[in-house]
Design a protein around this motif. Structure first.
Motif, PDB file in Angstrom:
ATOM      1  N   ALA A 188     -10.197  -3.743   5.543  1.00 46.24           N
ATOM      2  CA  ALA A 188     -10.959  -3.002   4.950  1.00 46.24           C
ATOM      3  C   ALA A 188     -11.171  -1.876   5.879  1.00 46.24           C
ATOM      4  N   GLY A 189     -11.657  -1.058   5.256  1.00 44.39           N
ATOM      5  CA  GLY A 189     -12.372   0.217   6.161  1.00 44.39           C
ATOM      6  C   GLY A 189     -11.263   0.646   6.678  1.00 44.39           C
ATOM      7  N   ALA A 190      -9.680   0.718   7.070  1.00 46.05           N
ATOM      8  CA  ALA A 190      -8.854   1.504   7.449  1.00 46.05           C
ATOM      9  C   ALA A 190      -8.641   2.616   6.545  1.00 46.05           C
ATOM     10  N   ALA A 191      -7.809   3.998   6.953  1.00 43.46           N
ATOM     11  CA  ALA A 191      -7.789   4.978   7.225  1.00 43.46           C
ATOM     12  C   ALA A 191      -6.623   5.659   6.377  1.00 43.46           C
ATOM     13  N   MET A 192      -5.359   4.429   7.230  1.00 40.56           N
ATOM     14  CA  MET A 192      -3.867   4.269   7.501  1.00 40.56           C
ATOM     15  C   MET A 192      -3.394   2.491   7.381  1.00 40.56           C
ATOM     16  N   LEU A 209       1.521  -8.894   2.275  1.00 41.78           N
ATOM     17  CA  LEU A 209      -0.033  -8.033   2.342  1.00 41.78           C
ATOM     18  C   LEU A 209      -0.878  -8.360   1.373  1.00 41.78           C
ATOM     19  N   ASN A 210      -1.595  -8.380   0.610  1.00 41.84           N
ATOM     20  CA  ASN A 210      -2.198  -8.196  -0.059  1.00 41.84           C
ATOM     21  C   ASN A 210      -3.422  -6.989   0.201  1.00 41.84           C
ATOM     22  N   LEU A 211      -3.029  -6.030  -0.500  1.00 46.86           N
ATOM     23  CA  LEU A 211      -3.891  -4.395  -0.420  1.00 46.86           C
ATOM     24  C   LEU A 211      -5.390  -4.565  -0.915  1.00 46.86           C
ATOM     25  N   ALA A 212      -5.692  -5.610  -1.572  1.00 49.63           N
ATOM     26  CA  ALA A 212      -7.389  -5.438  -2.144  1.00 49.63           C
ATOM     27  C   ALA A 212      -8.727  -4.783  -1.488  1.00 49.63           C
ATOM     28  N   LYS A 213      -8.014  -4.917  -0.138  1.00 45.29           N
ATOM     29  CA  LYS A 213      -8.986  -4.761   0.706  1.00 45.29           C
ATOM     30  C   LYS A 213      -9.173  -3.019   1.268  1.00 45.29           C
ATOM     31  N   LEU A 214      -7.579  -2.820   1.074  1.00 45.06           N
ATOM     32  CA  LEU A 214      -7.420  -1.419   1.130  1.00 45.06           C
ATOM     33  C   LEU A 214      -7.470  -0.256   0.796  1.00 45.06           C
ATOM     34  N   PRO A 215      -9.018   0.699   1.574  1.00 43.43           N
ATOM     35  CA  PRO A 215      -9.530   1.575   0.579  1.00 43.43           C
ATOM     36  C   PRO A 215      -8.361   2.385  -0.232  1.00 43.43           C
ATOM     37  N   GLN A 216      -8.615   3.240  -1.242  1.00 39.81           N
ATOM     38  CA  GLN A 216      -7.654   4.230  -1.982  1.00 39.81           C
ATOM     39  C   GLN A 216      -7.380   5.528  -0.618  1.00 39.81           C
ATOM     40  N   ASN A 217      -7.972   5.309  -0.626  1.00 40.00           N
ATOM     41  CA  ASN A 217      -7.917   6.987   0.009  1.00 40.00           C
ATOM     42  C   ASN A 217      -6.659   7.324   1.685  1.00 40.00           C
ATOM     43  N   ALA A 218      -6.637   5.907   2.121  1.00 41.80           N
ATOM     44  CA  ALA A 218      -5.947   5.093   2.934  1.00 41.80           C
ATOM     45  C   ALA A 218      -4.566   5.814   2.960  1.00 41.80           C
ATOM     46  N   LEU A 219      -3.565   6.176   3.987  1.00 38.69           N
ATOM     47  CA  LEU A 219      -2.588   6.888   3.466  1.00 38.69           C
ATOM     48  C   LEU A 219      -1.732   5.445   4.436  1.00 38.69           C
ATOM     49  N   ALA A 235       3.661  -1.087  -4.167  1.00 37.93           N
ATOM     50  CA  ALA A 235       1.950  -1.321  -4.292  1.00 37.93           C
ATOM     51  C   ALA A 235       1.151  -0.469  -3.874  1.00 37.93           C
ATOM     52  N   ALA A 236       1.298  -0.129  -2.912  1.00 38.17           N
ATOM     53  CA  ALA A 236       0.637   1.141  -2.340  1.00 38.17           C
ATOM     54  C   ALA A 236       0.169   2.313  -3.355  1.00 38.17           C
ATOM     55  N   ARG A 237       1.103   2.374  -3.702  1.00 37.89           N
ATOM     56  CA  ARG A 237       1.462   3.863  -5.185  1.00 37.89           C
ATOM     57  C   ARG A 237       1.014   2.990  -6.184  1.00 37.89           C
ATOM     58  N   ALA A 238       0.848   2.159  -6.576  1.00 34.57           N
ATOM     59  CA  ALA A 238       0.074   1.081  -7.695  1.00 34.57           C
ATOM     60  C   ALA A 238      -1.147   1.423  -7.275  1.00 34.57           C
ATOM     61  N   HIS A 239      -1.850   0.660  -6.365  1.00 26.33           N
ATOM     62  CA  HIS A 239      -3.450   0.788  -5.756  1.00 26.33           C
ATOM     63  C   HIS A 239      -3.816   2.486  -5.627  1.00 26.33           C
ATOM     64  N   GLY A 240      -3.059   2.819  -5.961  1.00 23.77           N
ATOM     65  CA  GLY A 240      -3.826   4.781  -5.371  1.00 23.77           C
ATOM     66  C   GLY A 240      -3.728   5.476  -3.939  1.00 23.77           C
ATOM     67  N   ASN A 241      -2.672   4.753  -3.503  1.00 23.83           N
ATOM     68  CA  ASN A 241      -3.094   5.201  -2.357  1.00 23.83           C
ATOM     69  C   ASN A 241      -2.336   6.432  -2.243  1.00 23.83           C
ATOM     70  N   ARG A 242      -2.081   7.409  -1.228  1.00 23.91           N
ATOM     71  CA  ARG A 242      -0.858   8.513  -0.966  1.00 23.91           C
ATOM     72  C   ARG A 242       0.286   7.795  -0.033  1.00 23.91           C
ATOM     73  N   THR A 243       1.886   8.230  -0.192  1.00 22.51           N
ATOM     74  CA  THR A 243       2.683   6.886   0.812  1.00 22.51           C
ATOM     75  C   THR A 243       3.387   7.682   1.417  1.00 22.51           C
ATOM     76  N   ILE A 244       4.374   7.077   2.275  1.00 24.01           N
ATOM     77  CA  ILE A 244       5.946   8.043   3.181  1.00 24.01           C
ATOM     78  C   ILE A 244       6.057   7.171   3.759  1.00 24.01           C
ATOM     79  N   SER A 245       7.305   7.541   3.096  1.00 29.31           N
ATOM     80  CA  SER A 245       8.173   6.247   3.618  1.00 29.31           C
ATOM     81  C   SER A 245       9.364   6.653   4.899  1.00 29.31           C
TER      82      SER A 245
END
Ligand SMILES: NC(=O)c1ccc[n+]([C@@H]2O[C@H](COP(=O)([O-])OP(=O)(O)OC[C@H]3O[C@@H](n4cnc5c(N)ncnc54)[C@H](OP(=O)(O)O)[C@@H]3O)[C@@H](O)[C@H]2O)c1
Length: 286
Positions: A188-192, A209-219, A235-245
């Protein structure tokens, strides 16, 4: 630019080592920068590590990278370890100095940060809380790098609480250890969010890890690079987040090594990224 006096040499010592993508990376740079040289996989067993490292100067190697299981043991063999390596407690790179002595360094921090900055130039470490999962060698590099870049809150979570606690005791600064069972709500409230565990790597189950609480603007970053997209990143991509491998981290950590070995700071280009990516399975489902 070829040097008629000397054939440039470096390699990666590991056991096993043939899976390593590093020879492809470094030999691409030899070709690109027109240098006569080669980077080779060095299959060195733990009992042979001292002899192999000590042979580097006589064999005219400029240095080597180290991979599993040598990253810690090598610290006690080289003549000096730099500050970051001492902080992290592992070396990923050895440089043969002009007097033949060996310097250990760790370029994982550099690789982690420069991968993100190249991909997302507007990224800053101090925009909000960072959640880091894991407390092994990779996690230590990530936490150290984030703190160095000015992160004001790092929530560190690990299956074994004591391993995370040790990092806090050694590093100090803006790190708080969060118990493993609170990992889902800690988002909750994480930027990254960074996965620095081995969960999600090919052969291992995905990180639970359940991403429900992760803000969509988190990387969301995963330092794993096999596969190219872990279940967490999908899962993060599907949740709307930017991702990097983690592939870019691997590529970028090679740059300071080259600068120290050969005096050239090579580039990580989209072409190089694609070349290496083509050797790695795309998906955790593959
Ligand atoms: N992209 C890059 O350049 C780069 C650089 C370094 C590492 N990596 C990758 O990062 C990953 C970790 O490497 P490392 O060197 O840090 O490994 P490591 O030192 O062995 O640490 C492994 C971490 O994973 C955790 N873990 C293991 N099994 C787990 C499970 N079943 N459930 C939850 N957590 C578990 C461990 O927790 P415990 O403390 O509880 O055991 C520990 O935090 C590997 O996939 C590696 O390839 C990538």
């Amino acid at each position: 630019m070829a040097n008629p006096e000397r054939f440039l040499l470096a390699g990666v010592m590991g056991w096993p080592v043939m899976h390593s993508r590093s020879p492809k990376l470094h030999n691409y740079w030899f070709e690109k920068y027109g240098l006569a040289g080669s980077y080779v996989p060095l299959a060195v067993k733990p009992e042979g590590l001292r002899t192999a490292l000590r042979a580097l100067p006589s064999l005219c190697f400029s240095g080597c990278n180290l991979t599993i299981p040598h990253k810690q043991a090598a610290m006690a063999i080289v003549d000096e370890n730099d500050l970051i390596a001492r902080k992290i407690g592992a070396i990923s790179c050895v440089v043969v100095r002009p007097d033949g002595s060996l310097l250990g360094s760790n370029n994982d921090c550099y690789g982690f940060i420069h991968n993100i900055v190249q991909e997302f130039p507007d990224w800053r470490a101090d925009t909000g809380p960072a959640v880091v999962i894991g407390a092994g060698g990779g996690a230590r590099a990530v936490v150290y790098a984030l703190a160095e870049r000015g992160a004001r809150e790092i929530r560190l979570i690990n299956r074994t609480f004591a391993h995370a606690q040790r990092i806090v005791e050694e590093f100090g600064g803006p790190i708080t250890v969060v118990p493993w069972q609170e990992r889902h709500i800690s988002l909750a409230g994480a930027a990254m969010l960074v996965n620095a565990t081995s969960q999600g790597m090919v052969g291992n189950p995905p990180l639970d890890l359940n991403l429900a609480k992760l803000p969509q603007n988190a990387l969301v970053a995963d330092i794993i690079y096999i596969p190219r997209e872990t279940a967490l990143l999908a899962a993060a991509r599907a949740h709307g987040n930017r991702t990097i491998s983690g592939l870019g981290m691997l590529l970028h950590q090679g740059r300071p090594a080259w600068k120290a070995w050969f005096g050239v700071e090579p580039e990580v280009t989209p072409e190089l990224h694609a070349l290496l990516a083509a050797t790695i399975p795309q998906s955790w489902q593959a």
